[in-house]
Design a protein around this motif. Structure first.
Motif, PDB file in Angstrom:
ATOM      1  N   LEU A   1      11.054  -2.706  29.015  1.00 49.06           N
ATOM      2  CA  LEU A   1      10.822  -1.472  28.856  1.00 49.06           C
ATOM      3  C   LEU A   1       9.835  -1.195  27.918  1.00 49.06           C
ATOM      4  N   LEU A   2       9.474  -1.963  26.865  1.00 47.07           N
ATOM      5  CA  LEU A   2       8.541  -1.541  25.867  1.00 47.07           C
ATOM      6  C   LEU A   2       7.304  -1.914  26.587  1.00 47.07           C
ATOM      7  N   ALA A   3       7.203  -2.823  27.390  1.00 50.23           N
ATOM      8  CA  ALA A   3       5.865  -3.464  28.040  1.00 50.23           C
ATOM      9  C   ALA A   3       5.643  -2.347  28.992  1.00 50.23           C
TER      10      ALA A   3
ATOM     11  N   ALA B   1      12.602 -14.129  18.373  1.00 52.04           N
ATOM     12  CA  ALA B   1      12.954 -14.578  19.631  1.00 52.04           C
ATOM     13  C   ALA B   1      14.368 -14.126  19.621  1.00 52.04           C
ATOM     14  N   PRO B   2      15.197 -14.051  18.795  1.00 52.66           N
ATOM     15  CA  PRO B   2      16.595 -13.829  18.930  1.00 52.66           C
ATOM     16  C   PRO B   2      16.592 -12.162  19.050  1.00 52.66           C
ATOM     17  N   LEU B   3      15.508 -11.453  18.600  1.00 50.62           N
ATOM     18  CA  LEU B   3      15.252 -10.017  18.941  1.00 50.62           C
ATOM     19  C   LEU B   3      15.232  -9.564  20.197  1.00 50.62           C
ATOM     20  N   GLY B   4      14.130 -10.167  20.857  1.00 49.85           N
ATOM     21  CA  GLY B   4      13.697  -9.748  22.161  1.00 49.85           C
ATOM     22  C   GLY B   4      13.442 -10.681  23.177  1.00 49.85           C
ATOM     23  N   GLY B   5      13.601 -12.002  22.591  1.00 49.81           N
ATOM     24  CA  GLY B   5      13.522 -13.050  23.770  1.00 49.81           C
ATOM     25  C   GLY B   5      11.907 -13.511  23.993  1.00 49.81           C
ATOM     26  N   VAL B   6      11.717 -14.417  24.952  1.00 49.10           N
ATOM     27  CA  VAL B   6      10.339 -15.038  25.205  1.00 49.10           C
ATOM     28  C   VAL B   6       9.477 -14.009  25.561  1.00 49.10           C
ATOM     29  N   PHE B   7       9.913 -12.846  26.455  1.00 48.61           N
ATOM     30  CA  PHE B   7       8.877 -11.842  26.628  1.00 48.61           C
ATOM     31  C   PHE B   7       8.254 -10.895  25.545  1.00 48.61           C
ATOM     32  N   LEU B   8       9.310 -10.861  24.541  1.00 53.43           N
ATOM     33  CA  LEU B   8       8.729  -9.982  23.253  1.00 53.43           C
ATOM     34  C   LEU B   8       7.689 -10.854  22.812  1.00 53.43           C
ATOM     35  N   LEU B   9       7.914 -12.285  22.582  1.00 58.17           N
ATOM     36  CA  LEU B   9       6.991 -13.055  21.996  1.00 58.17           C
ATOM     37  C   LEU B   9       5.773 -13.099  22.842  1.00 58.17           C
ATOM     38  N   SER B  10       5.637 -13.115  23.987  1.00 56.81           N
ATOM     39  CA  SER B  10       4.542 -12.940  24.909  1.00 56.81           C
ATOM     40  C   SER B  10       4.000 -11.772  24.678  1.00 56.81           C
ATOM     41  N   LEU B  11       4.638 -10.688  24.617  1.00 56.72           N
ATOM     42  CA  LEU B  11       4.143  -9.400  24.311  1.00 56.72           C
ATOM     43  C   LEU B  11       3.182  -9.269  23.123  1.00 56.72           C
ATOM     44  N   VAL B  12       3.950  -9.845  22.114  1.00 55.69           N
ATOM     45  CA  VAL B  12       3.171  -9.791  20.692  1.00 55.69           C
ATOM     46  C   VAL B  12       1.889 -10.590  20.680  1.00 55.69           C
TER      47      VAL B  12
ATOM     48  N   ALA C   1      -1.786  -5.569  27.873  1.00 56.68           N
ATOM     49  CA  ALA C   1      -0.684  -6.277  27.360  1.00 56.68           C
ATOM     50  C   ALA C   1       0.626  -6.008  28.271  1.00 56.68           C
ATOM     51  N   GLY C   2       0.865  -4.667  28.630  1.00 57.20           N
ATOM     52  CA  GLY C   2       2.041  -4.320  29.397  1.00 57.20           C
ATOM     53  C   GLY C   2       1.886  -4.815  30.826  1.00 57.20           C
ATOM     54  N   LEU C   3       0.672  -5.043  31.569  1.00 57.73           N
ATOM     55  CA  LEU C   3       0.677  -5.489  32.747  1.00 57.73           C
ATOM     56  C   LEU C   3       0.728  -7.155  32.681  1.00 57.73           C
TER      57      LEU C   3
END
Length: 492
Positions: free
Chosen positions: A471-473, A158-169, A123-125
Motif C-alpha cells: 500500500l505504501l508503495a 524486517a519484523p515491521l514490514g518484511g522484505v518488501f519494506l526493506l526493498s522500498l527503503v 520506488a513504487g513501481l
C-alpha cells in the motif's frame, strides 16, 4: 533531470548495476551496493523514451539474473542430464525472460509518470515489479532487493514490514541519494535520515520465548544426487541416517532429517522408519522429508515419528523440478523435462501445523521458504518454523548460500526460530533475529545440535503480511502520475 549519459551509456550502467546487485546477496554480503545499483539505473531515465527505459530495465534484469541465478546452469547441466550448449541456452533464456519483470515497470514509469517527485514513483513501481515477480506464473521471489539486508542497519525493519519494506527503503535510498548528489535537492537529506534512523527506534525483539528450550539435532547425509534414487543409493541413505540418528546427543528432544532423506515412497520406507523409532529416546520426536503416494498422486511431504502429531504436504511446487508446465508439449523433448519425481501434486492450503516434542511447527519445504507471506501464514499458528531442503541440486554454486540468507530473513520477519535441515548444506539453526546459532559445514556427512525455544507473540509483519508495504508503495506512485499525451521531450 539533467542528461548524465547517452542512452547506450545507460544500458551499460544498467548491466553493471545488475551485477552489483548480485554482490549485495550472500555469499558477498555487500548490501550497501543496493542503493548504488538503483541510482545507476535511475539517473538520466527522464531523458529516455518509454522504449529506451524498458531496454534499460531489461539490461538491469538480465545482468541480475544471469549473475545471481547462475546456479540454474548447475541444476540443468550437472543434474538435469543436459549438454553444455543447451544448458547455457536454457539458463540464458531464464535470465532473458525474468528480465522482462524490470522492462515492464521501467516502460510504465516513463509512460505514465513525470518528474514530479520522481524518486517516489520510481520506488513504487520497483516494488510493484517485485510483487508481480513473487506471484505471477507461480512466482520467483529470489533476489528481491530487500533480501540482502538481513545483516544491514535496516534489518530491524524486517519484523515491521518484511522484505518488501526493506526493498522500498533500499530503492528510495538510491533515488533520493541520486537527487541529492546530482540535482542538489537538499530536501532529500531529511527523508534519508528518517529512513535510516527509524530502525534505531524499533524494538530489538518483538516476540518472547515460552517454556523451556528444546534440544534439536539436524542431520545432513551428504548423499550423491545422481545415484540417490538407485538401489545402492537407497541403501546408503537408510544406513547413513540410521547411523547419524544413533549418534544424536543424549537429551535431544527433536531430530530432523532433510527433504526426501530416504529416496523412496513412505510406504516403502515404513519398515526402516519403524526400526529407527525403536532407537529414539522416550518422548523424543523425529521429522523427515519423504515422498508420500496415495490415490490423489505423489506428494513432497514431512512426516513424524515418536512424539509427533500431524504431517505436511508441500503446497507450492517448483516448476519443472516438481511438476511440468505444459506437460503434454514438453515431456520427452529433452532429458531435463523428464527428471525423476517431477509429477508431484500440491498439498492442501491452510494445513494444520505439526506438533512435535512440545513445539508447534510451521513447515516450508525447500523453495517455499522464499515466499514471505506464505511463511508468515505458517508463523501465525506456530511457535517454531521448519524448512527442509535438498540443495544438492545447486552443487557448489552460490545458490545454497542465497537460500539460507532468505531463510534467515523469514526468521527475522516473524520472530521465530527456523530449523533448516538440508541434504548437503547449509544445515543450520537460526534464531528469531535471523542469526545462525549453529551450522554444519557444507558437503560433509554430519549433524548439528542446539537449543531452540517456542516463541510467543507476533511481529507486525506476521500479523499483517506484506500488504502495508504494498500500500505504501502504491501511494508513492500517486504524486508522479500524469495523463499520457503527446511526448514533447526527446531522448538525448
Amino acid at each position: 533531470m539533467p542528461t548524465v549519459y547517452r542512452p547506450w551509456m545507460g544500458y551499460i550502467a544498467a548491466l553493471i548495476a545488475g551485477c552489483l546487485t548480485t554482490l549485495t546477496f550472500a555469499p558477498f554480503h555487500l548490501w550497501w551496493l543496493g542503493p548504488v545499483a538503483v541510482a545507476l539505473v535511475y539517473v538520466g531515465i527522464h531523458d529516455l523514451t518509454p522504449g529506451q527505459a524498458a531496454l534499460r530495465g531489461w539490461c538491469y534484469g538480465f545482468a541480475l539474473f544471469a549473475s545471481g541465478t547462475s546456479w540454474i546452469y548447475v541444476s540443468i547441466h550437472d543434474y538435469g542430464y543436459t549438454g553444455v550448449p543447451l544448458a547455457v541456452f536454457l539458463t540464458a533464456l531464464f535470465a532473458v525472460t525474468l528480465a522482462l519483470f524490470y522492462a515492464a515497470p521501467f516502460w510504465l514509469y516513463r509512460r505514465f509518470t513525470g518528474p514530479r517527485l520522481a524518486c517516489l514513483s520510481f520506488a513504487g513501481l520497483w516494488i510493484a515489479s517485485e510483487v508481480a515477480r513473487t506471484y505471477l506464473f507461480t512466482g520467483f521471489p529470489w533476489l528481491l532487493l530487500g533480501s540482502a539486508h538481513v545483516d544491514s542497519p535496516l534489518a530491524p525493519l524486517a519484523p515491521l514490514g518484511g522484505v518488501f519494506l526493506l526493498s522500498l527503503v533500499t530503492v528510495l535510498t538510491g533515488t533520493l541519494g541520486a537527487d541529492l548528489l546530482l540535482r542538489r535537492r537538499w530536501w532529500a537529506l531529511a527523508p534519508l535520515v528518517v529512513l535510516w534512523g527509524l530502525p534505531l527506534l524499533l524494538p530489538a525483539q518483538w516476540t518472547q520465548p515460552r517454556g523451556e528450550p528444546r534440544q534439536v539435532a539436524l542431520l545432513q547425509g551428504n548423499l550423491p544426487q545422481l545415484m540417490k534414487w538407485s538401489a545402492e543409493g537407497q541403501r546408503n541413505a537408510v544406513n547413513t541416517y540410521a547411523r547419524l540418528t544413533r549418534e544424536v546427543p543424549d537429551g535431544t528432544d527433536l531430530i530432523v532429517w532433510p527433504e526426501t532423506a530416504l529416496p523412496m515412497f513412505e510406504s516403502q520406507a515404513r519398515p526402516y522408519l519403524e526400526r529407527v523409532q525403536t532407537t529414539l529416546p522416550p518422548d523424543a520426536a523425529l521429522l523427515t522429508g519423504i515422498v508420500e503416494r496415495d490415490a490423489g498422486g505423489y506428494y513432497n511431504a514431512v512426516i513424524g515419528l515418536g512424539n509427533t502429531r500431524g504431517s505436511y504436504r508441500k503446497e507450492h511446487l517448483v516448476p519443472f523440478g516438481e511438476y511440468m508446465p505444459l506437460e503434454s508439449l514438453l515431456r520427452g523433448i529433452i532429458a531435463f523435462f523428464d527428471l525423476p519425481m517431477s509429477s508431484f501434486s500440491a498439498g492442501e492450503r491452510d494445513q494444520a501445523p505439526i506438533h512435535a516434542a512440545g513445539l508447534t511447527i510451521g513447515t516450508a519445504i525447500c523453495y517455499e521458504i522464499i515466499y514471505p507471506d506464505l511463511v508468515a501464514s505458517r508463523a501465525r499458528r506456530a511457535d517454531v518454523l521448519l524448512t527442509v531442503s535438498n540443495d544438492t541440486w545447486f552443487g557448489r554454486s552460490i545458490g545454497p548460500l542465497q537460500h539460507i540468507q532468505m531463510a534467515r530473513l523469514r526468521a527475522l520477519e516473524n520472530g521465530r526460530y527456523v530449523l533448516r535441515g538440508t541434504s548437503n548444506g547449509v544445515t543450520a539453526i537460526i534464531d528469531p533475529q535471523g542469526r545462525v546459532t549453529t551450522r554444519a559445514p557444507q558437503f560433509e556427512t554430519t549433524l548439528v545440535s542446539g537449543d531452540v525455544s517456542a516463541m510467543q507473540g507476533e511481529t507486525p509483519f506476521t500479523r499483517t503480511g506484506s500488504w502495508p508495504a504494498w500500500l505504501l508503495a502504491g501511494l508513492m506512485l500517486l504524486p508522479g502520475l500524469r495523463r499520457p499525451g503527446p511526448r514533447r521531450d526527446t531522448a538525448r
